[in-house]
Design an enzyme around this catalytic site. Structure first.
Site, mmCIF file in Angstrom:
data_model
loop_
_atom_site.group_PDB
_atom_site.id
_atom_site.type_symbol
_atom_site.label_atom_id
_atom_site.label_comp_id
_atom_site.label_asym_id
_atom_site.label_seq_id
_atom_site.Cartn_x
_atom_site.Cartn_y
_atom_site.Cartn_z
ATOM 1 C CB SER A 61 -40.489 41.985 86.512
ATOM 2 O OG SER A 61 -39.229 42.460 86.939
ATOM 3 C CD GLU A 114 -34.888 32.247 74.135
ATOM 4 O OE1 GLU A 114 -34.307 31.381 73.567
ATOM 5 O OE2 GLU A 114 -34.614 32.804 75.317
ATOM 6 C CB CYS A 172 -29.882 41.121 81.714
ATOM 7 S SG CYS A 172 -31.307 40.486 80.948
ATOM 8 C CB CYS A 223 -29.700 45.203 83.172
ATOM 9 S SG CYS A 223 -31.001 46.251 83.631
ATOM 10 C CB CYS A 249 -33.706 34.559 86.343
ATOM 11 S SG CYS A 249 -33.932 36.245 86.446
ATOM 12 C CB CYS A 283 -41.378 33.376 82.350
ATOM 13 S SG CYS A 283 -40.307 34.937 82.466
ATOM 14 C CD GLU A 317 -38.911 47.915 82.603
ATOM 15 O OE1 GLU A 317 -40.216 48.045 82.953
ATOM 16 O OE2 GLU A 317 -38.006 47.511 83.272
ATOM 17 C CB CYS A 373 -34.213 44.628 77.041
ATOM 18 S SG CYS A 373 -34.726 45.758 78.377
#
Length: 364
Positions: free
Chosen positions: A196, A91, A118, A115, A338, A104, A165, A111
């Site tokens: 990031s 996405e 998320c 986390c 986010c 973005c 990441e 990932c």
């Protein structure tokens, strides 16, 4: 198999043309056609010799991810799900604002960092995206959005904050960044491109040396005990080491501060004491804070902090002299906010099964 030229920055494209017996200026020409004109057909590249176009048609392609779905939020945010093969989709989100347009971009299918708050992390992990699949998101969005009436690009800023990441896919991300910054590519300023990271310290040090763009760190906690729980990478790279890495990065960064991203989780990291701990933690790191009200997703296990708690938290930081923004929730109605990006991930880690089992046990 034909070579996808989207995988090359200018240096790589120059080497490719040298192997074909072509002069270096051909690489600049082709790069401008691909990234500035949005050309994917070599026959569109009219200032190339017909013999070169024929050679390219035989040996190369400009292949971008194909569109699977497109959504537009009531606030103007747009989200595209792009096909990256074998049943996987990533996405990409465009956020329009009065002073800028921010894209973005995702760097991985899923990932691997887990986390806990998320949605992407819950999807598990399949693989790194190629440089072509990363820069292809910008290529595609530019094509979809068009230009302003003054013939200016609508996308002015890029943030590597989508799925994955970025620093875990270091080489491909750096190649894509090279293309974003190159005057023959997208010509973006280092100050307008942000990477990031959850805190991969060796890669932060490498990025400082080879591609010092703006840096955002997904902090989300004021002490190691909390961060160990919600950002498991912290067990490998704890906060004291992360702060030292941030100070080192600023030696060459295009901005004189690090942005600390901080998701506000009710009862987890949002108390006044946490804000006071943050002040001590970052006292030697020039920084600003971006507080992010948690954006819920199914079975997340977390709640968004109350507006009152967010305001108290912000006020404590501001009174200590820090610049603090509270991120507006954009694209929530299309799951583009986010922490909500999930894409379509053929998980190789069995993490989806693990979380489903956890949810079943909690209900039982």
């Amino acid at each position: 198999m034909k070579t996808n030229l989207l995988n090359f920055d200018l240096n790589g494209l120059t080497q490719y043309f040298a192997q074909m017996g072509e002069k270096p200026f051909r690489a600049k020409q082709v790069m401008r056609w691909i990234h500035q004109s949005g050309a994917s057909d070599f026959d569109e590249m009219t200032d190339l010799a017909k013999s070169l176009r024929a050679k390219l048609n035989e040996n190369a392609v400009v292949e971008v991810p194909k569109l699977m779905t497109a959504q537009e939020s009531s606030d103007g945010t747009r989200k595209w799900l792009l096909d990256v093969g074998t049943g996987n989709g990533v996405e990409t989100v465009f956020i329009p604002e009065s002073e800028r347009g921010t894209l973005c971009i995702s760097s991985q299918i899923g990932c691997a960092l887990e986390c806990t708050f998320c949605s992407t992390g819950r999807q598990g992990f399949n693989r790194n995206l190629t440089a072509a699949e990363i820069i292809g998101q910008l290529w595609w969005a530019n094509k979809a959005l068009g230009v302003t009436p003054k013939n200016e690009r609508i996308i002015s800023n890029v943030v590597m904050m989508g799925m994955g990441e970025p620093l875990a896919n270091f080489d491909n991300v750096v190649t894509a960044l090279n293309i974003m910054l190159d005057d023959h590519g997208y010509g973006l300023s280092r100050r307008r491109v942000t990477v990031s990271t959850s805190g991969m310290i060796p890669q932060m040090d490498r990025l400082k040396e080879v591609m010092p763009v703006a840096l955002a760190v997904s902090l989300h906690a004021s002490n190691d005990a909390v961060r160990d729980q919600i950002v498991p990478l912290n067990k490998k790279y704890p906060l004291k080491e992360l702060m030292a890495a941030c100070r080192r990065y600023l030696e060459k960064a295009p901005r004189d501060f690090v942005t600390f991203e901080y998701v506000m989780l009710d009862g987890v990291n949002d108390q006044a004491q946490h804000a006071r701990e943050l002040i001590q933690l970052v006292r030697d790191v020039p920084c600003k804070f971006n507080l992010i009200p948690f954006n819920s997703f199914p079975n997340s296990g977390y709640n968004r902090s109350t507006n009152a708690n967010i305001q108290v938290f912000r006020d404590i930081l501001q009174q200590a002299g820090f610049v603090v923004t509270v991120r507006k929730t954009r694209g929530d109605d299309i799951d583009a906010a986010c922490g909500q990006l999930a894409g379509q991930v053929k998980d190789k880690t069995r993490r989806q099964q693990k979380w489903q089992q956890v949810m079943l046990e909690q209900r039982g």
